[in-house]
Design an enzyme around this catalytic site. Structure first.
Site, short mmCIF file in Angstrom:
data_model
loop_
_atom_site.label_atom_id
_atom_site.label_comp_id
_atom_site.label_asym_id
_atom_site.label_seq_id
_atom_site.Cartn_x
_atom_site.Cartn_y
_atom_site.Cartn_z
N ASP A 103 0.89 -0.97 0.06
CA ASP A 103 -0.09 0.03 -0.04
C ASP A 103 0.88 1.34 -0.07
O ASP A 103 1.87 1.34 0.67
CB ASP A 103 -0.73 0.05 1.13
CG ASP A 103 -2.20 0.61 1.03
OD1 ASP A 103 -2.39 1.76 0.67
OD2 ASP A 103 -3.12 0.03 1.62
N HIS A 120 -11.06 -2.82 3.35
CA HIS A 120 -10.87 -2.33 4.85
C HIS A 120 -11.62 -1.13 5.15
O HIS A 120 -11.82 -0.72 6.68
CB HIS A 120 -9.40 -2.39 5.07
CG HIS A 120 -8.69 -1.22 4.65
ND1 HIS A 120 -8.62 -1.18 3.17
CD2 HIS A 120 -8.37 0.31 4.82
CE1 HIS A 120 -8.18 0.01 2.76
NE2 HIS A 120 -7.92 0.65 3.89
C1 GLC Z 1 -7.86 5.45 2.37
C2 GLC Z 1 -7.55 4.23 3.19
C3 GLC Z 1 -8.06 4.53 4.27
C4 GLC Z 1 -7.57 5.68 5.08
C5 GLC Z 1 -7.33 6.91 4.30
C6 GLC Z 1 -6.42 7.97 4.73
O1 GLC Z 1 -9.06 5.83 2.16
O2 GLC Z 1 -8.23 3.28 2.32
O3 GLC Z 1 -8.29 3.44 5.17
O4 GLC Z 1 -7.92 6.07 6.23
O5 GLC Z 1 -6.89 6.60 3.06
O6 GLC Z 1 -5.14 7.30 4.48
#
Ligand code: GLC
Ligand code: CA
Length: 579
Positions: free
Chosen positions: A99, A341
């Protein structure tokens, strides 16, 4: 053909490290736990895994607040464990994506600590600092009215240096300033190439459309007059220099032949989506679009909604709109997914999630939703637990006690504080969170019927409570049962792979866009056609499938034994191949 990239017809399994498998009894999932379950993952028939952030982090946002891109959060393991995981995936013929979170860092990242230390620090402008605005009476206000995704102003006042910094997410997630090439080079080196050099196959790219802000920082229009700060997605998503930045990043990714899937929220125009994924542009391989999973959320505050606040005609319109990007009419590519998630469980949103008292309906609806998502074109993503039909937390769980996500808790506390004079407000907030909170996808994976579901040792306290239904709903109970949800997913992935031209790349057509109960659609490829018939209700529905099927067809998948062409049972689904 041989020139088709591996990822177009792939199925990719997403892992949330905190909740997948704990190997050492501290109640937190970890890298050795994941490595120990790779044979299970491979047995599903997936081509790759995507690992959510495992970097060092104070965990205000579950690792999406990174304090060191080149280190691993100690409870998860070490950089050497990641290297082992990469090798173990490759040994099994699977690929691995990490990620990439580069819109912001943690406020504990060394770069931000320097940046906030003084106005003259060389890294001051690596983040976005602005002076206050003052009212006539001297009241200090942030530079504009933008609301952060997790509530409150998107600007945080720094006493020390008397300026505000921008954070589109939590206060502890300051936004990096992509305007400076020096900052971008540092990001590419630390967050991107450090891991590409270790042999990963690509990245899921977090919030990929937010790096370029409009530098005049205009106020957002008032969407919800009861809020002090307003959602400003239309101003900071898809900003002026975003494609320049992504082309630059693309040059690095191409050197490693890396695949990318960008998270692309708040981008309703398909022409704008195409700018990111058009093969000519060389920016991203594909994106996650949110048209489908955003259904049923509130327009102002996302959780200002009620359970089941969606219609099938709306859902199918969203499918039709997004499938148009992957029907061969463009040179772009996209994804198909129902869970991740950040989402509640799909059986809880669109099916029956009561695995204990309505096991049959639960099982049928989990299979029906599996057929739905896997027969759409695009690269298929499956989220951990989806393959066994995992469900939302029970609605009576105490939110303050059991929910951990800052987004849920911020919303809950906001309603508690600001809507005291509305007697039903808190109950509505609870119901909405029980239905849609991000927490539901983050609960421990249910491996077996031993205490703590085999996620961790019996005596450990898991970081999030294990679902009450784990004695009934777990991997072990499904793994050898031919009629299980898990067995169904394995068969589905095998069939999808064997018929990839029509499953993953076929042309979608809805057959009856206004039908609110049964979703029948077709997928066309050169030689073949799929007819997919899905009953989205818990009632029997009359249909006329003979008309769509014509002459020669065979049933590829189904979740009931009998298959009359004039009716579908509750949550029944069938996939036919027509030749
Ligand atoms: C993306 C992620 C999420 C996170 C956000 C800030 O939406 O999937 O889980 O809170 O970015 O990084
Ligand atoms: Ca652990």
């Amino acid at each position: 053909s041989s020139s088709t990239p591996w990822w177009k017809t792939a199925a990719i399994y997403q892992i949330y490290p905190a909740s997948f498998k704990d190997s050492n009894g501290d109640g937190i999932g970890d890298l050795p736990g994941i490595i120990g379950k790779l044979d299970y993952i491979q047995s599903l028939g997936v081509d790759a895994i995507w690992l959510c952030p495992m970097y060092d982090s104070p965990q205000h946002d579950m690792g999406y607040d990174i304090s060191d891109y080149e280190a691993v959060y100690a409870p998860y393991g070490t950089v050497a464990d990641v290297e082992t995981l990469i090798a173990a995936c490759h040994e099994r013929g699977m690929r691995i994506l990490l990620d990439l979170v580069i819109n912001h860092t943690s406020d504990q990242h060394a770069w931000f600590k320097e940046s906030r230390s003084s106005k003259t620090n060389p890294k001051r402008n690596w983040y976005i600092w602005r002076p206050a605005r003052y009212d006539a009476d001297g009241t200090r206000r942030p530079p504009n009215n933008w609301r952060s995704t997790f509530g409150g102003s998107a600007w945080e006042w720094d006493e020390e240096t008397q300026e505000y910094y921008l954070h589109l997410f939590a206060v502890q997630q300051p936004d990096l300033n992509w305007e400076l090439s020096e900052t971008r080079v540092a990001i590419y080196e630390s967050a991107v190439e450090f891991w590409l050099r270790k042999g990963i196959d690509g990245f899921r790219v977090d919030t990929v459309n937010m790096y370029s802000k409009p530098l005049d920082f205009p106020d957002a229009p008032v969407i919800d007059p009861t809020l002090d700060c307003q959602p400003a997605y239309s101003l900071y998503c898809n900003g002026p220099r975003i494609h320049e930045f992504l082309r630059e990043l693309g040059h690095i990714l191409q050197r490693y032949n890396a695949m990318t899937v960008g998270e692309l929220p708040h981008t309703p125009r398909m022409a704008d989506v195409l700018d990111y994924v058009s093969a000519k542009q060389k920016q991203l391989s594909m994106v996650f679009q949110f048209d489908l999973v955003d259904i049923g959320f509130g327009a102002g505050l996302r959780y200002d909604t009620s359970p089941r606040n969606w219609t099938l005609s709306d859902l199918r319109a969203r499918v039709a709109r997004t499938q148009a990007l992957v029907d061969g009419s463009t040179d772009g590519w996209s994804t198909t997914f129902l869970e991740n998630h950040d989402q509640a469980r799909s059986v809880s949103r669109f099916g029956c999630d009561d695995a204990v008292t309505h096991p049959e309906l639960w099982e049928r609806s989990a299979k029906m939703l599996a057929m739905f998502v896997a027969s759409l074109s695009g690269t298929l993503f499956v989220y951990q637990g989806q393959e066994i039909g995992m469900a939302n937390a029970p609605a009576d769980w105490d939110i303050e006690e059991e929910y951990k996500d800052l987004d849920s808790l911020n919303y809950y506390n906001y309603v508690k504080e600001h809507r005291r004079d509305d007697p039903g407000a808190l109950a509505r907030a609870k119901a909405a969170l029980a239905h849609l909170a991000r927490d539901h996808g983050r609960m421990p994976m249910q491996w077996d019927a031993t205490p703590n579901a085999g996620f961790t040792t019996a005596s450990a306290k898991p970081w999030m409570r294990v679902h009450d239904n784990y004695p009934t709903l777990n991997v072990k109970r499904q793994v050898h049962r031919p009629a299980s949800v898990l067995a169904f997913w394995r068969e589905l992935l095998r069939v999808r792979r064997a018929n990839a031209a029509v499953f993953a790349e076929g042309v979608f057509a809805d057959t009856d866009a206004s039908n609110e109960a049964v979703f029948v659609f077709e997928k066309r490829a050169v030689q073949q056609k799929l007819v997919v018939a899905l009953n989205f209700t818990a009632d029997r529905q009359v249909v006329d499938l003979a008309a769509s099927l014509g002459g020669t067809y065979k049933t590829l998948l189904k979740n009931y034994e009998e298959e009359p062409l004039d009716a579908l049972q509750p949550y029944e689904g069938r996939i036919y191949l027509v030749q």
